[in-house]
Motif scaffolding. Structure first.
Motif, PDB file in Angstrom:
ATOM      1  N   PRO A   1       0.878  -1.301  -0.093  1.00 19.66           N
ATOM      2  CA  PRO A   1       0.189   0.094   0.041  1.00 19.66           C
ATOM      3  C   PRO A   1       0.751   1.318   0.074  1.00 19.66           C
ATOM      4  N   MET A   2       0.468   2.350  -0.731  1.00 21.35           N
ATOM      5  CA  MET A   2       1.101   3.745  -0.746  1.00 21.35           C
ATOM      6  C   MET A   2       0.083   4.884  -0.582  1.00 21.35           C
ATOM      7  N   THR A   3       0.726   5.758  -0.357  1.00 20.22           N
ATOM      8  CA  THR A   3      -0.009   6.948  -0.299  1.00 20.22           C
ATOM      9  C   THR A   3      -0.247   7.577  -1.681  1.00 20.22           C
ATOM     10  N   ARG A   4      -1.299   8.522  -1.934  1.00 22.63           N
ATOM     11  CA  ARG A   4      -1.643   9.135  -3.164  1.00 22.63           C
ATOM     12  C   ARG A   4      -0.345   9.939  -3.767  1.00 22.63           C
ATOM     13  N   PRO A   5       0.392  10.664  -2.950  1.00 25.09           N
ATOM     14  CA  PRO A   5       1.554  11.356  -3.791  1.00 25.09           C
ATOM     15  C   PRO A   5       2.532  10.324  -3.912  1.00 25.09           C
ATOM     16  N   GLU A   6       2.776   9.231  -3.425  1.00 25.28           N
ATOM     17  CA  GLU A   6       3.716   8.309  -3.736  1.00 25.28           C
ATOM     18  C   GLU A   6       3.374   7.599  -5.296  1.00 25.28           C
ATOM     19  N   LEU A   7       2.210   7.341  -5.330  1.00 28.01           N
ATOM     20  CA  LEU A   7       1.519   6.908  -6.472  1.00 28.01           C
ATOM     21  C   LEU A   7       1.788   7.942  -7.582  1.00 28.01           C
TER      22      LEU A   7
ATOM     23  N   GLU B   1      12.747   2.851  -5.136  1.00 34.98           N
ATOM     24  CA  GLU B   1      13.012   2.903  -3.680  1.00 34.98           C
ATOM     25  C   GLU B   1      13.532   4.557  -3.695  1.00 34.98           C
ATOM     26  N   GLN B   2      14.603   4.755  -4.705  1.00 31.00           N
ATOM     27  CA  GLN B   2      15.116   5.971  -4.684  1.00 31.00           C
ATOM     28  C   GLN B   2      13.843   7.225  -4.641  1.00 31.00           C
ATOM     29  N   ALA B   3      13.270   6.986  -5.770  1.00 33.65           N
ATOM     30  CA  ALA B   3      12.165   7.932  -5.945  1.00 33.65           C
ATOM     31  C   ALA B   3      11.216   8.129  -4.737  1.00 33.65           C
ATOM     32  N   LEU B   4      10.862   6.979  -3.992  1.00 32.13           N
ATOM     33  CA  LEU B   4       9.953   7.061  -2.887  1.00 32.13           C
ATOM     34  C   LEU B   4      10.736   7.699  -1.669  1.00 32.13           C
TER      35      LEU B   4
ATOM     36  N   THR C   1      15.178   8.931 -13.802  1.00 34.30           N
ATOM     37  CA  THR C   1      15.079   8.047 -12.678  1.00 34.30           C
ATOM     38  C   THR C   1      13.500   7.586 -12.919  1.00 34.30           C
ATOM     39  N   GLN C   2      12.723   8.950 -12.711  1.00 33.97           N
ATOM     40  CA  GLN C   2      11.167   8.844 -12.846  1.00 33.97           C
ATOM     41  C   GLN C   2      10.913   7.932 -14.035  1.00 33.97           C
ATOM     42  N   LEU C   3      11.354   8.416 -15.125  1.00 36.38           N
ATOM     43  CA  LEU C   3      10.949   7.786 -16.405  1.00 36.38           C
ATOM     44  C   LEU C   3      11.190   6.323 -16.367  1.00 36.38           C
ATOM     45  N   ARG C   4      12.405   5.864 -16.045  1.00 37.38           N
ATOM     46  CA  ARG C   4      12.693   4.390 -15.955  1.00 37.38           C
ATOM     47  C   ARG C   4      12.083   3.703 -15.071  1.00 37.38           C
ATOM     48  N   MET C   5      11.419   4.336 -13.913  1.00 41.52           N
ATOM     49  CA  MET C   5      10.649   3.638 -12.894  1.00 41.52           C
ATOM     50  C   MET C   5       9.238   3.469 -13.569  1.00 41.52           C
ATOM     51  N   TYR C   6       8.838   4.558 -14.365  1.00 41.14           N
ATOM     52  CA  TYR C   6       7.454   4.454 -14.959  1.00 41.14           C
ATOM     53  C   TYR C   6       7.449   3.406 -16.141  1.00 41.14           C
ATOM     54  N   LYS C   7       8.593   3.235 -16.764  1.00 45.41           N
ATOM     55  CA  LYS C   7       8.536   2.216 -17.679  1.00 45.41           C
ATOM     56  C   LYS C   7       8.551   1.018 -17.138  1.00 45.41           C
ATOM     57  N   ALA C   8       9.180   0.584 -15.968  1.00 48.73           N
ATOM     58  CA  ALA C   8       9.015  -0.843 -15.345  1.00 48.73           C
ATOM     59  C   ALA C   8       7.693  -1.125 -14.975  1.00 48.73           C
ATOM     60  N   PHE C   9       6.913  -0.068 -14.546  1.00 46.45           N
ATOM     61  CA  PHE C   9       5.449  -0.288 -14.009  1.00 46.45           C
ATOM     62  C   PHE C   9       4.647  -0.499 -15.469  1.00 46.45           C
ATOM     63  N   ALA C  10       4.971   0.439 -16.325  1.00 41.99           N
ATOM     64  CA  ALA C  10       4.102   0.333 -17.684  1.00 41.99           C
ATOM     65  C   ALA C  10       4.269  -1.053 -18.177  1.00 41.99           C
ATOM     66  N   GLN C  11       5.445  -1.617 -18.017  1.00 40.31           N
ATOM     67  CA  GLN C  11       5.582  -2.988 -18.770  1.00 40.31           C
ATOM     68  C   GLN C  11       4.787  -4.064 -17.738  1.00 40.31           C
ATOM     69  N   ALA C  12       4.950  -3.703 -16.499  1.00 38.10           N
ATOM     70  CA  ALA C  12       4.202  -4.616 -15.540  1.00 38.10           C
ATOM     71  C   ALA C  12       2.520  -4.525 -15.858  1.00 38.10           C
TER      72      ALA C  12
END
Lengths: 186, 237
Positions: A101-107, A172-175, B91-102
């Motif tokens: 589970p995560m918060t809306r800002p995290e999402l 991890e880094q982003a959050l 970093t944000q885009l890489r992370m987004y890509k991982a979840f877009a694939q998932a």
């Protein structure tokens, strides 16, 4: 009767998702014992070729039919296939399933777009719910048992590439940076 | 750089950014982000009316960060603490890509139709009949009642067997009749009949008599209708 058999009977009779806390109350046991018994039940059903299985999402568990029986059960229940989920819905669900589970800002940090409307729609469909733990003064959201039933998995651990995506270093880094910036501004 | 691929459908600024990077067949790097800055800004401007107002701010933030990256590439001394905050766009885009694939994998699962079903709840009060036995009913009592009922059935079941045993066969009757005729020389069929226990035995006696006549073992004499029949042994035996 063993505790896991007792819980199996309980989940069969109640026929709806039950929180570990409620199960613990019903069987007069402590949560750690219930947790162990739920693990034992899940393992026993999985290894004995049972037509039912235990689906778990966070602290909630439900006894459901095995996905191998989906076609026959669906025909018997005369139930329509659910409408296709939109791409943003799927994206949000995936993030919550792997990382929730995560918060809306995290999402929103991961999606890059504000997501309150999509969360609300997913909650209306019963695929997302508020979870018990709040963080940084924000409610957390996670996928429901209904979501796992819908895709025929018994829990988050069965998701494709679960451990890899769960511990994704960029995530991890982003959050963490989000938490840091929040604490900084607070 | 000429930009030819048109992207009509995107979900959020990161999705647009990812599609732009991938349409140029680029890896996600800070350099590739610089290359798609212009198309990104152009897309946002062109689709201005189509982007929901509540999402527009998110697009503008990404656009601002892209422009900021580009400015920094040209003027390395320029820094804005506010735009430096949080994870970098790469970093944000890489992370987004991982979840877009998932999400694509989840979509495949969702569309496979392999759903699980929970039990459909039916209120037990309405559906289940309530069993309220009187006080003092035990499993043993139920067993005793069952035995009693079973015992009452026993004579009914035994009856056909005993009646069969008592029923005389034509063969037995033939034997009896022949014995009598052979010892008494002459005998009365009426008297023989009167010894019958029931109608059934009388019928058998008559059948036995007919059989003996047919076999020419006895000879019969009768003076008139309904008068006694006298049986005499023939010489054939």
């Amino acid at each position: 009767m063993t505790l896991d058999a007792l819980i199996e009977a309980l989940l069969f009779a109640t026929s709806q998702p039950m929180s570990a806390r409620k199960i613990a109350e019903a069987v007069s046991q402590k949560p750690p014992e219930v947790e162990d018994a739920l693990n034992a039940l899940q393992e026993r059903l999985a290894s004995s070729g049972s037509g039912t299985r235990l689906v778990r999402s966070g602290q909630t568990a439900e006894l459901v039919t095995h996905p191998d029986a989906a076609e026959i059960v669906r025909a018997a229940l005369k139930q329509e296939l659910h409408g296709e989920l939109s791409k943003p819905s799927l994206e949000t669900l995936s993030i919550l399933a792997y990382r929730g589970p995560m918060t809306r800002p995290e999402l929103e940090q991961i999606r890059g777009v504000q997501s309150s409307l999509i969360l609300r729609n997913l909650m209306l469909r019963g695929l997302v719910e508020h979870k018990e733990d709040a963080r940084l003064g924000q409610p957390t959201y996670g996928v429901t048992v209904a979501f796992f039933k819908h895709i025929g998995l018994s829990g988050a651990e069965e998701l494709p590439d679960y451990s890899e995506l769960r511990g994704h270093s960029a995530v991890e880094q982003a959050l963490q940076e989000l938490v840091a910036s929040h604490e900084h501004s607070a | 750089m000429p930009y030819s691929v048109r992207i009509e459908q995107f979900e959020g600024p990161l999705d647009l950014l990812l599609q732009l990077v991938e349409s140029e067949k680029l890896e996600i790097t800070s350099v590739s982000l610089l290359q798609v800055t212009e198309p990104f800004v152009r897309h946002v401007r062109e689709h201005h009316g189509k982007i929901p107002p509540e999402e527009l701010a998110d697009f503008l933030i990404v656009a601002a960060r892209l422009v900021y990256l580009k400015s920094k590439a040209i003027l390395p001394t320029l820094t804005d603490p506010e735009l430096e905050e949080g994870p970098d766009l790469e970093t944000q885009l890489r992370m987004y890509k991982a979840f877009a694939q998932a999400a694509a994998k989840i979509a495949a699962l969702a569309n496979a139709g392999r759903s699980s079903y929970g039990r459909i709840y039916r209120a037990p009060k309405r559906e289940a009949p309530v069993f309220t036995p009187p006080n003092g009913v035990t499993p043993n009592l139920l067993r005793e009642l069952y035995h009693r009922a079973a015992r009452r059935l026993e004579p009914l079941i035994a009856l056909p067997k005993t009646s069969l045993e008592h029923a005389m066969t034509v063969e037995e009757k033939i034997g009896q009749l022949r014995d009598r005729v052979s010892t008494l020389m002459h005998s009365s069929f009426h008297r023989f009949l009167s010894e019958s226990q029931n109608k059934h035995e009388m019928v058998i006696s008559f059948l036995a008599l007919l059989e003996l006549i047919k076999l020419r073992i006895v000879r019969v004499e009768q003076d008139g209708h309904f008068s006694d029949i006298t049986l005499t042994l023939t010489n054939a035996v």
